[in-house]
Design a protein around this motif. Structure first.
Motif, PDB file in Angstrom:
ATOM      1  N   SER A   1     -12.369   3.596  10.182  1.00 24.20           N
ATOM      2  CA  SER A   1     -11.607   5.374  10.795  1.00 24.20           C
ATOM      3  C   SER A   1     -10.282   5.360   9.777  1.00 24.20           C
ATOM      4  CB  SER A   1     -10.814   5.032  12.176  1.00 24.20           C
ATOM      5  OG  SER A   1     -10.318   3.549  12.365  1.00 24.20           O
ATOM      6  N   THR A   2      -9.801   4.563   9.649  1.00 21.69           N
ATOM      7  CA  THR A   2      -8.125   4.285   8.696  1.00 21.69           C
ATOM      8  C   THR A   2      -8.473   4.465   7.132  1.00 21.69           C
ATOM      9  OG1 THR A   2      -7.298   2.711   9.744  1.00 21.69           O
ATOM     10  CG2 THR A   2      -6.211   3.440   7.546  1.00 21.69           C
ATOM     11  N   LEU A   3      -9.928   5.112   6.866  1.00 23.77           N
ATOM     12  CA  LEU A   3     -10.068   5.163   5.367  1.00 23.77           C
ATOM     13  C   LEU A   3      -9.627   6.350   4.953  1.00 23.77           C
ATOM     14  CD1 LEU A   3     -13.599   3.391   4.633  1.00 23.77           C
ATOM     15  CD2 LEU A   3     -11.462   2.976   3.652  1.00 23.77           C
ATOM     16  N   PRO A   4     -10.210   7.450   5.913  1.00 21.06           N
ATOM     17  CA  PRO A   4      -9.147   8.892   4.486  1.00 21.06           C
ATOM     18  C   PRO A   4      -7.955   8.823   4.882  1.00 21.06           C
ATOM     19  CG  PRO A   4     -11.514   9.521   6.565  1.00 21.06           C
ATOM     20  CD  PRO A   4     -10.788   7.156   6.600  1.00 21.06           C
ATOM     21  N   LYS A   5      -7.393   8.078   5.496  1.00 22.58           N
ATOM     22  CA  LYS A   5      -5.259   8.195   5.310  1.00 22.58           C
ATOM     23  C   LYS A   5      -5.287   7.677   4.059  1.00 22.58           C
ATOM     24  CE  LYS A   5      -1.092   7.024   8.502  1.00 22.58           C
ATOM     25  NZ  LYS A   5      -0.937   6.364   9.637  1.00 22.58           N
ATOM     26  N   ILE A   6      -5.677   6.457   3.793  1.00 22.60           N
ATOM     27  CA  ILE A   6      -5.678   5.489   2.764  1.00 22.60           C
ATOM     28  C   ILE A   6      -6.561   5.851   1.812  1.00 22.60           C
ATOM     29  CG2 ILE A   6      -5.079   3.160   4.858  1.00 22.60           C
ATOM     30  CD1 ILE A   6      -7.012   2.090   3.437  1.00 22.60           C
ATOM     31  N   ALA A   7      -7.329   6.655   1.756  1.00 24.66           N
ATOM     32  CA  ALA A   7      -8.382   6.410   0.212  1.00 24.66           C
ATOM     33  C   ALA A   7      -7.218   7.128  -0.738  1.00 24.66           C
ATOM     34  CB  ALA A   7      -8.971   8.023   0.775  1.00 24.66           C
ATOM     35  N   PRO A   8      -6.090   7.783  -1.037  1.00 28.71           N
ATOM     36  CA  PRO A   8      -5.581   8.551  -2.049  1.00 28.71           C
ATOM     37  C   PRO A   8      -4.545   7.049  -2.031  1.00 28.71           C
ATOM     38  CG  PRO A   8      -5.031  10.325  -0.175  1.00 28.71           C
ATOM     39  CD  PRO A   8      -5.542   9.290   0.384  1.00 28.71           C
ATOM     40  N   PHE A   9      -4.186   5.994  -1.464  1.00 30.77           N
ATOM     41  CA  PHE A   9      -3.389   5.574  -2.370  1.00 30.77           C
ATOM     42  C   PHE A   9      -4.132   4.051  -2.606  1.00 30.77           C
ATOM     43  CE2 PHE A   9      -2.526   0.426  -1.266  1.00 30.77           C
ATOM     44  CZ  PHE A   9      -1.154   0.371  -1.566  1.00 30.77           C
ATOM     45  N   MET A  10      -5.582   4.193  -2.107  1.00 37.72           N
ATOM     46  CA  MET A  10      -6.793   3.130  -2.495  1.00 37.72           C
ATOM     47  C   MET A  10      -6.716   3.381  -4.143  1.00 37.72           C
ATOM     48  SD  MET A  10      -6.891   0.890  -0.387  1.00 37.72           S
ATOM     49  CE  MET A  10      -8.569  -0.409  -0.539  1.00 37.72           C
ATOM     50  N   PHE A  11      -6.971   4.875  -4.253  1.00 40.51           N
ATOM     51  CA  PHE A  11      -7.597   5.122  -5.847  1.00 40.51           C
ATOM     52  C   PHE A  11      -6.492   5.187  -6.669  1.00 40.51           C
ATOM     53  CE2 PHE A  11      -7.607   8.945  -8.897  1.00 40.51           C
ATOM     54  CZ  PHE A  11      -8.935   8.835  -9.394  1.00 40.51           C
ATOM     55  N   ARG A  12      -5.078   5.499  -6.271  1.00 43.18           N
ATOM     56  CA  ARG A  12      -4.452   5.155  -6.879  1.00 43.18           C
ATOM     57  C   ARG A  12      -4.291   3.323  -7.360  1.00 43.18           C
ATOM     58  NH1 ARG A  12       1.514   8.999  -5.571  1.00 43.18           N
ATOM     59  NH2 ARG A  12       1.363   8.317  -7.656  1.00 43.18           N
ATOM     60  N   TYR A  13      -4.299   2.796  -6.396  1.00 39.74           N
ATOM     61  CA  TYR A  13      -3.819   1.188  -6.659  1.00 39.74           C
ATOM     62  C   TYR A  13      -5.092   0.722  -7.637  1.00 39.74           C
ATOM     63  CZ  TYR A  13      -4.110  -3.616  -5.291  1.00 39.74           C
ATOM     64  OH  TYR A  13      -3.904  -5.031  -4.687  1.00 39.74           O
ATOM     65  N   TRP A  14      -6.326   1.551  -7.418  1.00 43.39           N
ATOM     66  CA  TRP A  14      -7.722   1.142  -8.146  1.00 43.39           C
ATOM     67  C   TRP A  14      -7.277   1.336  -9.765  1.00 43.39           C
ATOM     68  CZ3 TRP A  14     -10.297   4.464 -10.839  1.00 43.39           C
ATOM     69  CH2 TRP A  14     -11.776   4.133 -11.568  1.00 43.39           C
ATOM     70  N   ARG A  15      -7.012   2.621  -9.548  1.00 41.97           N
ATOM     71  CA  ARG A  15      -6.363   3.198 -11.068  1.00 41.97           C
ATOM     72  C   ARG A  15      -5.594   2.593 -11.943  1.00 41.97           C
ATOM     73  NH1 ARG A  15      -4.513   9.334 -11.172  1.00 41.97           N
ATOM     74  NH2 ARG A  15      -2.988   8.243  -9.786  1.00 41.97           N
ATOM     75  N   ALA A  16      -4.261   1.579 -11.235  1.00 39.61           N
ATOM     76  CA  ALA A  16      -3.134   0.922 -11.809  1.00 39.61           C
ATOM     77  C   ALA A  16      -3.695  -0.287 -12.392  1.00 39.61           C
ATOM     78  CB  ALA A  16      -2.001   1.150 -11.056  1.00 39.61           C
ATOM     79  N   SER A  17      -4.976  -0.469 -11.473  1.00 39.89           N
ATOM     80  CA  SER A  17      -5.242  -1.748 -11.838  1.00 39.89           C
ATOM     81  C   SER A  17      -6.277  -2.334 -13.338  1.00 39.89           C
ATOM     82  CB  SER A  17      -6.483  -2.864 -10.355  1.00 39.89           C
ATOM     83  OG  SER A  17      -5.293  -2.317  -9.587  1.00 39.89           O
ATOM     84  N   SER A  18      -6.504  -1.310 -13.486  1.00 39.96           N
ATOM     85  CA  SER A  18      -7.029  -0.877 -14.838  1.00 39.96           C
ATOM     86  C   SER A  18      -5.989  -2.637 -15.757  1.00 39.96           C
ATOM     87  CB  SER A  18      -6.390   0.210 -15.902  1.00 39.96           C
ATOM     88  OG  SER A  18      -5.274   0.076 -15.707  1.00 39.96           O
ATOM     89  N   PRO A  19      -7.018  -3.145 -16.937  1.00 45.28           N
ATOM     90  CA  PRO A  19      -6.093  -3.886 -17.984  1.00 45.28           C
ATOM     91  C   PRO A  19      -5.053  -3.956 -18.686  1.00 45.28           C
ATOM     92  CG  PRO A  19      -8.275  -3.535 -18.101  1.00 45.28           C
ATOM     93  CD  PRO A  19      -8.278  -2.450 -16.992  1.00 45.28           C
ATOM     94  N   ALA A  20      -4.710  -2.362 -19.124  1.00 45.67           N
ATOM     95  CA  ALA A  20      -3.630  -2.200 -19.332  1.00 45.67           C
ATOM     96  C   ALA A  20      -2.403  -1.127 -17.545  1.00 45.67           C
ATOM     97  CB  ALA A  20      -3.572  -0.718 -20.010  1.00 45.67           C
ATOM     98  N   GLY A  21      -3.045  -1.006 -16.885  1.00 46.04           N
ATOM     99  CA  GLY A  21      -2.246  -0.939 -15.916  1.00 46.04           C
ATOM    100  C   GLY A  21      -1.742  -2.197 -15.617  1.00 46.04           C
ATOM    101  N   HIS A  22      -3.044  -3.445 -15.143  1.00 53.67           N
ATOM    102  CA  HIS A  22      -2.179  -4.736 -14.605  1.00 53.67           C
ATOM    103  C   HIS A  22      -1.376  -5.711 -15.589  1.00 53.67           C
ATOM    104  CE1 HIS A  22      -3.796  -8.950 -12.942  1.00 53.67           C
ATOM    105  NE2 HIS A  22      -3.392  -8.117 -11.614  1.00 53.67           N
ATOM    106  N   GLU A  23      -1.429  -5.167 -16.745  1.00 50.43           N
ATOM    107  CA  GLU A  23      -0.808  -6.040 -17.663  1.00 50.43           C
ATOM    108  C   GLU A  23       0.720  -5.370 -17.281  1.00 50.43           C
ATOM    109  OE1 GLU A  23       0.367  -8.128 -20.935  1.00 50.43           O
ATOM    110  OE2 GLU A  23      -1.401  -8.089 -19.506  1.00 50.43           O
TER     111      GLU A  23
END
Length: 413
Positions: free
Chosen positions: A81-103
């Motif tokens: 039930s929480t996924l729609p609310k946190i989806a934008p955050f999760m997408f930004r988190y996933w994007r920032a976790s790229s090799p370059a973002g993680h570094e």
């Protein structure tokens, strides 16, 4: 009441920040509606984590994403039930976790991680809390040779950062922890982190030091914060209204109750976590904090017993506690180490405040003079509390900060 600074939030970040500002000669009031140190600060794994050079990234491999999407793993769980609310955050988190973002996240947090133990040490000494520390580091355990070899290769990449690491085969693990199960194939001993056997007691020791130095803890609601005329801030407490030129928001996962009404829209979410204490069975002894890498939980020897702490639960901060993660991890923990009965009547739950780029928010509010932010530390509130306090204290008093504060600014989003 007039003070130089009000710190909103009496968790470990707020307590350490109040102490560091106090050391600069400023009068400080600490305000919270809860008992100091009894929130998220109370329930962690008790590690001042000098070895966490790289922050916890969002999984990027498809097989991992598929595994977590099934929502059956012990180390992660989400409320549908929480996924729609946190989806934008999760997408930004996933994007920032790229090799370059993680570094980039690692490089941003590195100056804080490098000084995390050093900034706690004088506070611990002054608070006479040295008995709460154990300088034994922690063990990361593996049940397969393949995963162990992969982890050793990753750990060797940390050599430039000056960490002390030992690589152990099954016999080496057995020598350090003779009561662990036979299924462990080896492990990595990170020796630089410092363990706290009672995080709640450390918070109380910091509070007593703060009060002994002339500080005052006041029970009050941070939502009453208001600007005071031409300059300064007020907040109402049970002892009366406090006025100060500067106010620091260190409310962890509840920081949004202050910054949102002031017009800030920061992309912060929470990862909830649980703990439970157990008595060791028979004469079994756990000498080190251990992390079961296959199942994503920690067993830590604490003053109250053996503490089992869970991984991440993605849920609304204020949703009722769920027993899922303790139920999933406890059987694994019992197979790893001989646990007897539960000590606690129910699992404890706390919320870790997280930013999508894995870097905390530390520094001045962009649009309000005298307003400062110190939150978003995710899994490392205890670890980064004292060094955060130093950075805030230096900026607030106009000193040259020990490191460039720009990576932590609130307007980077």
């Amino acid at each position: 009441m007039q003070r130089d600074v009000v710190v909103l939030g009496a968790g470990i970040v707020g307590l350490a920040t109040a102490l560091k500002i106090q050391e600069k000669g400023r009068s400080v009031a600490l305000v919270d509606r809860s008992v100091p140190g009894e929130g998220t600060s109370f329930g962690n794994a008790g590690i001042i984590e000098r070895a966490s050079i790289y922050p916890y990234a969002f999984p990027r491999r498809w097989r991992d994403l598929f595994k977590y999407a099934l929502n059956t793993t012990p180390e992660a769980y989400y409320h549908l039930s929480t996924l729609p609310k946190i989806a934008p955050f999760m997408f930004r988190y996933w994007r920032a976790s790229s090799p370059a973002g993680h570094e980039a996240a690692m490089r941003a947090a590195l100056p804080l991680i490098e000084r995390c133990v050093a900034e706690h040490e004088p506070l611990v000494e002054a608070a006479e809390a040295g008995h709460l520390l154990r300088r034994t580091g922690w063990l990361k355990l593996f049940r397969s040779d393949e995963k162990l070899a992969e982890a050793i290769a990753e750990a060797k990449e940390l050599a430039p950062f000056g960490l002390t690491v030992d690589f152990l085969d099954d016999a080496g693990v057995r020598a350090m922890e003779p009561h662990l199960s036979e299924g462990v194939r080896g492990g990595i001993h990170f020796k630089d982190p410092v363990n706290v056997i009672d995080p709640g007691a450390l918070s109380r020791a910091y509070l007593h030091l703060f009060e002994a130095r002339g500080g005052g803890f006041l029970s009050g609601d941070a939502r009453t914060l208001a600007q005071a005329g031409a300059g300064g801030w007020t907040v109402r407490t049970e002892a009366g209204t406090v006025t100060a030129r500067d106010v620091v928001v260190a409310l962890g996962p509840w920081s949004d109750v202050v910054y949102r009404p002031l017009g800030y829209r920061l992309p912060m979410a929470v990862k909830r976590g649980y703990h439970m204490h157990y008595r060791p069975a028979g004469n079994a002894v756990l000498n080190h904090t251990v992390f079961d890498s296959d199942n994503g939980y920690v067993l830590a020897p604490m003053a109250r017993g053996i503490r089992l702490t869970t991984g991440a639960e993605f849920a609304d901060r204020d949703a009722p506690p769920s027993p899922v993660q303790i139920a999933r991890t406890e059987p694994h923990a019992r197979r790893l180490f001989p646990l007897d009965g539960r000590v606690d009547s129910a699992p404890w739950m706390g919320s870790r405040p997280c930013t999508p780029d894995m870097v905390p928010v530390i520094g001045p509010a962009p649009a309000h003079k005298g307003l400062w932010f110190a939150f978003g530390h995710a899994h490392h509130g205890l670890t980064l509390s004292a060094v955060t306090g130093r950075l805030i204290a230096e900026m607030l008093t106009g000193e040259t900060p020990f490191t460039d504060p720009r990576p932590y600014r609130a307007d980077r989003f």
